[in-house]
Design an enzyme around this catalytic site. Sequence first.
Site, PDB file in Angstrom:
ATOM      1  N   GLU A  35      21.417  -1.357  64.359  1.00 24.30           N
ATOM      2  CA  GLU A  35      20.253  -0.957  65.192  1.00 24.30           C
ATOM      3  C   GLU A  35      19.528  -2.224  65.514  1.00 24.30           C
ATOM      4  OE1 GLU A  35      17.558   0.617  67.128  1.00 24.30           O
ATOM      5  OE2 GLU A  35      19.115   1.850  66.064  1.00 24.30           O
ATOM      6  N   GLN A  36      19.195  -2.250  66.995  1.00 24.72           N
ATOM      7  CA  GLN A  36      18.680  -3.372  67.523  1.00 24.72           C
ATOM      8  C   GLN A  36      17.247  -3.576  67.302  1.00 24.72           C
ATOM      9  OE1 GLN A  36      19.102  -3.077  71.630  1.00 24.72           O
ATOM     10  NE2 GLN A  36      18.055  -1.254  71.939  1.00 24.72           N
ATOM     11  N   SER A  37      16.606  -2.295  66.902  1.00 24.61           N
ATOM     12  CA  SER A  37      15.056  -2.390  66.382  1.00 24.61           C
ATOM     13  C   SER A  37      14.763  -1.837  65.056  1.00 24.61           C
ATOM     14  CB  SER A  37      14.342  -1.712  67.476  1.00 24.61           C
ATOM     15  OG  SER A  37      12.921  -1.475  67.202  1.00 24.61           O
ATOM     16  N   MET A  40      13.403   1.633  65.015  1.00 22.81           N
ATOM     17  CA  MET A  40      14.226   2.700  65.365  1.00 22.81           C
ATOM     18  C   MET A  40      15.267   3.210  64.318  1.00 22.81           C
ATOM     19  SD  MET A  40      13.036   3.661  68.339  1.00 22.81           S
ATOM     20  CE  MET A  40      14.493   4.983  69.045  1.00 22.81           C
ATOM     21  N   TYR A  41      14.745   2.846  63.006  1.00 22.23           N
ATOM     22  CA  TYR A  41      15.883   3.306  61.758  1.00 22.23           C
ATOM     23  C   TYR A  41      15.539   4.943  61.811  1.00 22.23           C
ATOM     24  CZ  TYR A  41      15.808  -1.751  60.116  1.00 22.23           C
ATOM     25  OH  TYR A  41      15.950  -2.902  59.773  1.00 22.23           O
ATOM     26  N   GLY A  42      16.685   5.655  61.910  1.00 26.88           N
ATOM     27  CA  GLY A  42      16.386   7.002  62.219  1.00 26.88           C
ATOM     28  C   GLY A  42      16.664   7.704  63.443  1.00 26.88           C
ATOM     29  N   THR A  44      15.691   8.135  67.763  1.00 22.95           N
ATOM     30  CA  THR A  44      14.547   8.537  68.549  1.00 22.95           C
ATOM     31  C   THR A  44      13.531   9.644  68.308  1.00 22.95           C
ATOM     32  OG1 THR A  44      15.769   7.929  70.911  1.00 22.95           O
ATOM     33  CG2 THR A  44      13.971   9.376  71.130  1.00 22.95           C
ATOM     34  N   CYS A  45      14.395  10.630  67.591  1.00 18.45           N
ATOM     35  CA  CYS A  45      13.414  11.738  67.253  1.00 18.45           C
ATOM     36  C   CYS A  45      12.473  11.354  66.104  1.00 18.45           C
ATOM     37  CB  CYS A  45      14.509  12.890  66.686  1.00 18.45           C
ATOM     38  SG  CYS A  45      13.737  14.304  65.997  1.00 18.45           S
ATOM     39  N   HIS A 433       6.000  42.228  58.336  1.00 21.28           N
ATOM     40  CA  HIS A 433       4.950  42.162  59.402  1.00 21.28           C
ATOM     41  C   HIS A 433       3.824  41.743  58.580  1.00 21.28           C
ATOM     42  CE1 HIS A 433       2.409  44.728  61.919  1.00 21.28           C
ATOM     43  NE2 HIS A 433       1.914  44.868  60.777  1.00 21.28           N
TER      44      HIS A 433
END
Length: 452
Positions: A35-37, A40-42, A44-45, A433
């Site tokens: 992972e480059q950042s 960002m572990y995990g 985009t979401c 309901h």
Amino acid sequence: MERKAVKNLIIGFGKAGKTLAKSLARKGEAVAIVEQSPRMYGGTCINIGCIPSKSLIVNGQKGEKFADAALQKVNLVEKLNRKNYHMIADEPTATVIDGKARFLSDHEVEISREGQPAMLVEAERIFINTGARAILPSILGMSECKNLVTSTGLMDLQKRPDHLVIIGSGYIGLEFSSMFLSYGSRVTVIDSHRTFLPRQDRDIAARVKKDLEEAGAVFKLGYEINGVFDRDEKSILNITFDGQAEEVEADKILLATGRKPNISGLGLENTSVKIGEDGHILVNEKLETSAKNIWALGDVHGGPQFTYTSLDDYRIIESQLYGDKGRTLDNRGELASSVFITPTLSNVGLTETEAQAQRKNYRLFRLEATAIPKSAVLKQSKGLLKALVDPETEEILGATLYAEDSHEVINILSLAMKAKLPYTMIRDHIFTHPTMSEALNDLFSNANEVKK
């Protein structure tokens, strides 16, 4: 250069990649995920997409102040980011590598690491899960404009803009429109296309536009953006409509012009992996690329850019490598989708416009949201529900639900379509309901004549 040999290398920490890494590690297989950042572990979401944006949307609907909602969002993302890192890093056979991956050949990947020597990883199997990135249109002055941001930058704000201008009236643009309107910002949406929500039926699109306008949004459709420049602390957009020029002043400008597969700098030119014309990695129904033992998962191979489809990509890989090999892209079925405006707009299968274009016979079912008791309870009675049914098989062809909580209800119809259930089973089902899901009883009791 440090060298490392590993059976499985996953490039990108998104939904499909991290789930696969966890599964492989649980099987005792050696797996490295790059992972480059660290942000960002995990994927985009949870970091810059679905979770933080929905957190801001929900808190805006609750009437919270933007600064408080922004802080809650930060705390939520930091918690999930740490959880996702440890989900992989704490596995004995898994390794998380911080760095930028670049292919040197089909199974050799160089990883550039800040402050450390580069690492060369040789892997038996490689899974590319690098996601998508924002499309940046060529607009005069864009690179110099200090108030112009993508969705990532906009969600990093700690102070709400008084006037937000959004370039693009697609689903991302509309979600941010609805979000910032709820916090009291003025919102102007500019798009070069004159047709609003072209993929939706015209009656649904008209409802959505009217409701957003009543909430305060201003739409400038069919406008061309000639340039943007800064004036004091504001930014100015030069726009034209049918040759008539005007200026629009903004505190922030959001580029919401779509996303494209993120393959820049990946070095795919050094491999036998083939790329499509629009920049996505070409895969077959098993997610295999043209290179042996290299797969592409998630947004990077094109198609619907949803977290839940990325998760299903993991299921396809799991089925192909360790299961009965039966799960593929070809048997995925119809995908439901939701746009988190107020109320939510959700779709699955065919719209009425698409059914007409395909010359399909269908029975149309319609229900106004005002007829749903739970809508009155929620004090949100705007909206319209539509469903199409095959008059011969009685199976559901598609549905569009523009109503509160439609993002939950649409999953019932998606499952019914997957199981090929007759619509009468939904019509006659006993729902609790008062709920929004029980509206399906009334929706499927309210048929028009067969359309041919």
